[in-house]
Motif scaffolding. Structure first.
Motif, short mmCIF file in Angstrom:
data_model
loop_
_atom_site.label_atom_id
_atom_site.label_comp_id
_atom_site.label_asym_id
_atom_site.label_seq_id
_atom_site.Cartn_x
_atom_site.Cartn_y
_atom_site.Cartn_z
N HIS A 1 -6.55 12.76 2.51
CA HIS A 1 -6.70 11.30 2.46
C HIS A 1 -7.79 11.02 1.44
CE1 HIS A 1 -5.15 7.84 4.59
NE2 HIS A 1 -6.34 7.28 4.62
N ASN B 1 -6.33 -0.04 -1.20
CA ASN B 1 -5.96 1.02 -2.13
C ASN B 1 -4.55 1.50 -1.82
OD1 ASN B 1 -7.69 1.94 0.28
ND2 ASN B 1 -6.41 3.72 -0.15
N LYS C 1 0.81 -1.22 0.00
CA LYS C 1 0.00 0.00 0.00
C LYS C 1 0.84 1.27 0.00
CE LYS C 1 -3.46 0.91 2.56
NZ LYS C 1 -4.85 1.24 2.22
N SER D 1 -10.83 4.67 -1.45
CA SER D 1 -11.03 3.26 -1.08
C SER D 1 -11.78 2.54 -2.21
CB SER D 1 -11.85 3.16 0.20
OG SER D 1 -11.14 3.69 1.28
N SER E 1 -8.17 -0.81 3.90
CA SER E 1 -8.78 -0.70 2.58
C SER E 1 -7.71 -1.02 1.52
CB SER E 1 -9.36 0.70 2.39
OG SER E 1 -8.39 1.69 2.71
#
Ligand code: TXA
Ligand code: MG
Length: 321
Positions: free
Chosen positions: A223, A134, A46, A140, A132
């Motif tokens: 974010h 992503n 990630k 997400s 999540s």
């Protein structure tokens, strides 16, 4: 998308591999929470900083007791909201590797509702750490294709369970001080729902540090962002914001009766009639779709700041740039 047998996925998890899995909220990137090397891979894949702790997904309350100290309130909340989109932050037990909680003495846990995830938890008997699925900071994923597009080159197993029914990440409630439950991240279960069990109104943290593992990075100022600039929509300000040579998307909560008269804009809506459950379900998916279409900016209408609208606005505020 390739199909897998449950046994294959269980084996992959037992071997310390990562698996992207559907939950009712968003897709998660799962690993055996008790395997330090496997958990480390989540952070690598990630690009997630190690100060950002992970949510651990469990099958039942007994498994919760193995990982965390549960106050009586946790049982009451579990009874009402699990399986479902509520994550509880509780004092952790030593069996949980520090990497999972970013060194914090607390662990975030939830029982997810998606039947595929539940089946894997039941069969593997492993607690599964899963953020999540992503790249850190991006939207997400609410469909398997979103995971494939952004992380497909880095992970072997992506389980397609169809579009997520909720589309917004779980509510995170800290019970570290059971006298003062705090909502660390607003979500599908709102303060009013929680109050019915807590018997008092949960609070929100007043001061959030921008550094260190004290915060939920879901609370970081920036974010969940698409790459295309995303801005709140206001019909008065719109004409000044638009360059006649540009290409813009405007997203409404419901089908507009009258589209704004502006050149080079395309109009979208998240729900026919503004139903916020549908808005939440379609939000990240539409943003991901529009992010591929070379718009100069995306403008989006904000819902009223209550209930699910509060959670939607929380994510959008962090996505604006
Ligand atoms: O709906 C969801 O919660 C999804 C699905 C996959 O379950 N998961 C999810 O995970 O949104 P993630 O990692 O994207 O966001 C989890 C948030 C992070 O902001 C993290 O900081 C916070 O949970 N968190 C995890 N452990 C914590 C802890 N011990 N104390 C405080 N916050 C914690
Ligand atoms: Mg996330």
């Amino acid at each position: 998308m390739q199909e897998y047998l449950i046994e294959e996925i269980v084996k992959a998890l037992q071997d310390g591999d990562l698996v992207a899995l559907p939950t009712e909220t968003v897709y998660g990137l799962a690993a055996n929470a008790l395997n330090l090397q496997a958990v480390k891979k989540i952070f690598d894949v990630k690009g997630r900083p190690l100060i950002d702790p992970l949510i651990v997904h469990i099958h039942d309350i007994n498994q919760a007791e193995q990982l965390a100290h549960l106050p009586p309130l946790a049982y009451k909340l579990a009874e009402k909201f699990w399986p479902g989109p509520l994550t509880l932050v509780l004092p952790k037990k030593t069996v949980v590797p520090d990497i999972v909680t970013a060194g914090l003495p607390n662990i975030a846990i939830r029982i997810p509702k998606h039947p595929i995830f539940q089946k894997l938890l039941a069969t593997s008997k492993l607690p599964l750490a899963a953020p999540s699925a992503n790249p850190f900071g991006y939207l997400s994923p609410t469909k398997a294709q979103h995971v494939k597009k952004t992380l497909g080159h880095k992970i072997k197993y992506i389980v397609d369970g169809g579009p997520c029914t909720i589309g917004l990440e779980s509510t995170i409630l800290s019970l570290i001080n059971p006298q003062k439950p705090e909502i660390l991240r607003p979500g599908p279960i709102d303060a009013h729902d929680l109050q019915s069990v807590l018997g008092l109104e949960p609070t929100y943290p007043t001061k959030i540090s921008q550094k260190g593992a004290q915060l939920a990075p879901g609370l970081l100022k920036s974010h969940y962002s698409p790459q295309t600039p995303l801005k709140p929509f206001s019909s008065e300000k719109l004409p000044q914001l638009l360059n006649p040579l540009g290409k813009y998307a405007i997203i409404f909560l419901q089908r507009p009766h009258q589209a704004p008269q502006a050149p080079s804009t395309e109009i979208f809506w998240l729900s026919e009639d503004g139903n916020l459950n549908e808005v939440a379900k379609n939000l990240f998916s539409l943003l991901a779709h529009l992010d591929d279409q070379n718009f100069d900016s995306i403008f989006i209408e904000l819902p009223p700041n209550k209930g699910l609208g509060l959670a939607i606005n929380d994510r959008l505020k962090r996505a604006f740039h």
